[in-house]
Structure formats: structure tokens, C-alpha cells
Write a protein that holds these residues in place. Structure first.
Motif, mmCIF file in Angstrom:
data_model
loop_
_atom_site.group_PDB
_atom_site.id
_atom_site.type_symbol
_atom_site.label_atom_id
_atom_site.label_comp_id
_atom_site.label_asym_id
_atom_site.label_seq_id
_atom_site.Cartn_x
_atom_site.Cartn_y
_atom_site.Cartn_z
ATOM 1 N N ASP A 1 -44.655 -52.608 116.092
ATOM 2 C CA ASP A 1 -43.403 -51.846 115.996
ATOM 3 C C ASP A 1 -43.271 -51.040 114.715
ATOM 4 O O ASP A 1 -42.176 -50.571 114.391
ATOM 5 C CB ASP A 1 -42.169 -52.757 116.152
ATOM 6 N N ILE A 2 -44.377 -50.870 113.990
ATOM 7 C CA ILE A 2 -44.290 -50.079 112.756
ATOM 8 C C ILE A 2 -45.620 -49.386 112.506
ATOM 9 O O ILE A 2 -46.666 -49.827 112.989
ATOM 10 C CB ILE A 2 -43.887 -50.986 111.554
ATOM 11 N N GLN B 1 -37.926 -55.939 114.704
ATOM 12 C CA GLN B 1 -38.464 -56.976 113.827
ATOM 13 C C GLN B 1 -37.360 -57.878 113.278
ATOM 14 O O GLN B 1 -37.555 -59.095 113.132
ATOM 15 C CB GLN B 1 -39.257 -56.338 112.688
ATOM 16 N N GLY C 1 -38.150 -49.823 115.031
ATOM 17 C CA GLY C 1 -38.961 -51.001 114.742
ATOM 18 C C GLY C 1 -38.269 -51.985 113.818
ATOM 19 O O GLY C 1 -38.490 -53.198 113.914
ATOM 20 N N VAL C 2 -37.427 -51.476 112.910
ATOM 21 C CA VAL C 2 -36.701 -52.364 111.999
ATOM 22 C C VAL C 2 -35.802 -53.299 112.798
ATOM 23 O O VAL C 2 -35.766 -54.513 112.558
ATOM 24 C CB VAL C 2 -35.876 -51.544 110.979
ATOM 25 N N GLY D 1 -39.957 -53.641 108.662
ATOM 26 C CA GLY D 1 -39.968 -52.188 108.710
ATOM 27 C C GLY D 1 -40.939 -51.535 107.750
ATOM 28 O O GLY D 1 -40.876 -50.330 107.528
ATOM 29 N N TYR E 1 -42.725 -42.449 111.553
ATOM 30 C CA TYR E 1 -41.315 -42.762 111.349
ATOM 31 C C TYR E 1 -40.776 -43.371 112.637
ATOM 32 O O TYR E 1 -40.687 -42.703 113.662
ATOM 33 C CB TYR E 1 -40.532 -41.499 110.968
ATOM 34 N N LYS F 1 -45.863 -49.806 119.597
ATOM 35 C CA LYS F 1 -44.416 -49.985 119.612
ATOM 36 C C LYS F 1 -44.021 -50.717 120.894
ATOM 37 O O LYS F 1 -44.639 -50.534 121.947
ATOM 38 C CB LYS F 1 -43.701 -48.632 119.543
ATOM 39 N N PRO G 1 -37.711 -45.899 113.099
ATOM 40 C CA PRO G 1 -36.656 -46.805 112.614
ATOM 41 C C PRO G 1 -36.273 -47.890 113.609
ATOM 42 O O PRO G 1 -35.757 -48.941 113.216
ATOM 43 C CB PRO G 1 -35.486 -45.851 112.327
#
Length: 301
Positions: free
Chosen positions: A63-64, A222, A218-219, A35, A214, A69, A216
Motif C-alpha cells: 500500500d505504499i 496501514q 495507503g496511510v 505511510g 503518491y 496497492k 495517501p
């Protein structure tokens, strides 16, 4: 210092990167963690590496940040089951794995026409770096791994408070100030108790990241990739690059057992532990960390 920017292509994904220093100097590829945008390789830290006569490339993982994404595809396996399998060193299903993310790192180097580089990864980035050095042995001139793990079976898990702080945040549509408050709180929980960062700097850095991008979700994506990849010990056995493993004795998110496991599994790897260091890269330790990395670069020739 001039920062050259661009995007590399990895399959259907675009990976945003920043490139600094003389293009004829030995390249160093910096890979950040779960993230975390490339911003966490602070520009002043990168400048110190450039001043060592190095070309420094940092990039946003998929993804970040400003990279592509991905769509979320549920594996159908409950998160608790996937975490249990990971604790046992077993793989799970996910949209992508750390192997795919190592291919992303190779795509950045391909785009820049770099055949070989010093590879440095932090946290999840350290996992990606291990996979890269195993899959692309000729391309990893040296390997530096900061506060990471090889996810081998039965390693002591993160402190629950530290892991939950990272994985569970306020609702994505929360006001900006609520998001920033949470970011500062997380930094306090997982950061270095021996090297406290002033709160105003933590907040300014959180605001910079929020305003840049921003995402989130993505966290979660991953984290699924980490769980899906299982133990990296089989990758460790294939690594031939000179390796240094740097870890904080006070890291509650990625406990020092993780760093020790990597150093044991990679032939000839050196382990360096810092008192008071947690799961971050405090400015007070930059010169010492860079000194350790530079020594490893020199060993690689």
C-alpha cells in the motif's frame, strides 16, 4: 554503491525491494513505518551499515511506494471506536493486520533466499518487526526497534496535533506544491526538536517521495492494520532474539512510553533513549544509532 532492485511476491501482492552490499555479508532487513516509503531509510544511512560489513535490504510495505496497492474494504466500525479498542489493547476488523505485513517481510527474505537476518523496524515497521521476530523466531538473528510501541492497553496516546498531522492531509487531488508544503509541516511537527533538518532538505525529500509514488490512501489502510492488530504483548513474550529498543525522549507521536513497554515485555531487551530525538531519524544521530544497532548485531554473533 550498487543497489540491486526487484520485487518479491507475498500472496497476490508484489513487494518492491532494494538490496545493497556484499550478498555474502550478514543481512539486515529494514522495515519502515506508517505511510513511509523505503526512501526514509536514507541511502547514506544504508551505506553506513554496508560499511560495517552488512548486506542491507529495504522495501516498500504493501500500500505504499512501488509495492502493490490493496482495495479498501470498510470494517463498518467507526474510526473512533477502533481507536478506543486499540487504546484498550483490543483488536478490530480490517482488510489486513500487522501479522500479514510480517508475512510480507518473510516473503522478501524468501525471495532473496535468506534464511536468517537482523530485523530493524521503525515506528509501524517496529511493530511489524516485533510480530516477525515472534512468528519467525529462527529467522530473526537480532531485533532493533526504533520509535515504536507494542500497543499494549492504556499506553499514553499520541499528542493530538502530531497524530492528526499524520492522518489528515490535503485532498489527494491537491496541487503538488500543496502536498509538499504539508509534508514539510508534518516533518516539523513530529521531527526531532533537538536535531532540526534544514527546510530545503525536507522539501527535497518530500518531492522525491511524491514523484516516486503518491498514494495517501495507503496511510489509512496501514493505520487500520495497526488498529486491527491490538496489543502485541503476546508476541513480545515469544521473542528470543537479542533486542535493542531505541526511542527519542522528545517523540510526541509515539511517546517514549511505547519504547519502554516493548523493552519491559521482551526478555533481556535493552532500552536506549536519545535526548532531543522525535519521531524521525535525524542525520546528526545516524552514527550513534548505528553504533547501538551494531552492538546488538554483535551480541547476536
Amino acid at each position: 554503491m550498487e543497489i540491486r532492485t526487484g520485487t518479491a511476491t507475498s500472496g497476490d501482492l508484489k513487494l518492491y525491494y532494494e538490496d545493497m552490499g556484499d550478498i555474502d555479508d550478514p543481512p539486515v532487513l529494514l522495515i519502515m513505518g506508517l505511510g513511509a516509503q523505503l526512501l526514509l531509510w536514507r541511502t547514506a544511512f544504508c551505506e553506513k551499515l554496508v560499511n560495517q560489513g552488512l548486506r542491507v535490504i529495504r522495501y516498500d510495505n504493501r500500500d505504499i511506494g512501488l509495492s502493490s496497492k490493496t482495495e479498501h474494504h470498510s470494517s463498518g466500525q467507526p474510526i473512533v471506536l477502533r481507536m478506543l479498542r486499540s487504546f484498550l489493547g483490543l483488536r478490530s476488523q480490517a482488510a489486513y493486520t500487522l501479522e500479514d505485513m510480517a508475512d510480507d517481510a518473510a516473503a522478501v527474505l524468501d525471495h532473496l533466499n535468506i534464511e536468517q537476518a537482523h530485523i530493524v523496524g521503525a515506528s509501524m515497521g517496529g511493530m511489524i518487526a516485533q510480530v516477525f521476530a515472534a512468528r519467525f523466531t529462527e529467522r530473526a538473528k537480532s531485533l532493533g526497534i526504533l520509535f515504536s510501541s507494542n500497543n499494549s492497553a492504556l499506553l499514553p496516546p499520541p499528542a493530538p496535533r502530531a497524530l492528526l498531522a499524520l492522518l489528515i492531509g490535503p485532498p489527494p487531488d491537491s496541487p503538488r506544491e500543496v502536498i509538499l508544503d504539508n509534508s514539510v509541516r508534518v516533518s516539523r511537527i513530529i521531527g526531532s526538536p533537538g536535531y532540526r533538518t534544514p527546510e530545503e532538505r525536507l522539501r527535497a525529500e518530500a518531492a522525491e517521495g511524491y514523484d516516486r509514488n503518491y498514494h495517501p490512501q495507503g496511510v489509512a489502510h496501514q493505520f487500520s492494520a495497526i488498529l486491527a492488530s491490538g496489543s502485541l504483548a503476546h508476541h513480545n513474550r515469544r521473542i528470543v532474539a537479542p533486542t535493542v529498543v531505541i526511542h527519542g525522549r522528545a517523540d510526541k507521536l509515539m511517546r517514549p512510553f511505547g519504547g519502554r513497554a516493548i523493552a519491559r515485555a521482551i526478555d533481556g531487551a535493552r532500552l536506549v533513549l536519545f535526548d532531543g530525538m522525535g519521531h524521525d531519524l535525524p542525520q546528526q544521530l545516524w552514527d550513534r544509532v548505528i553504533g547501538v544497532l551494531a552492538g546488538n548485531f554483535a551480541e547476536a554473533g
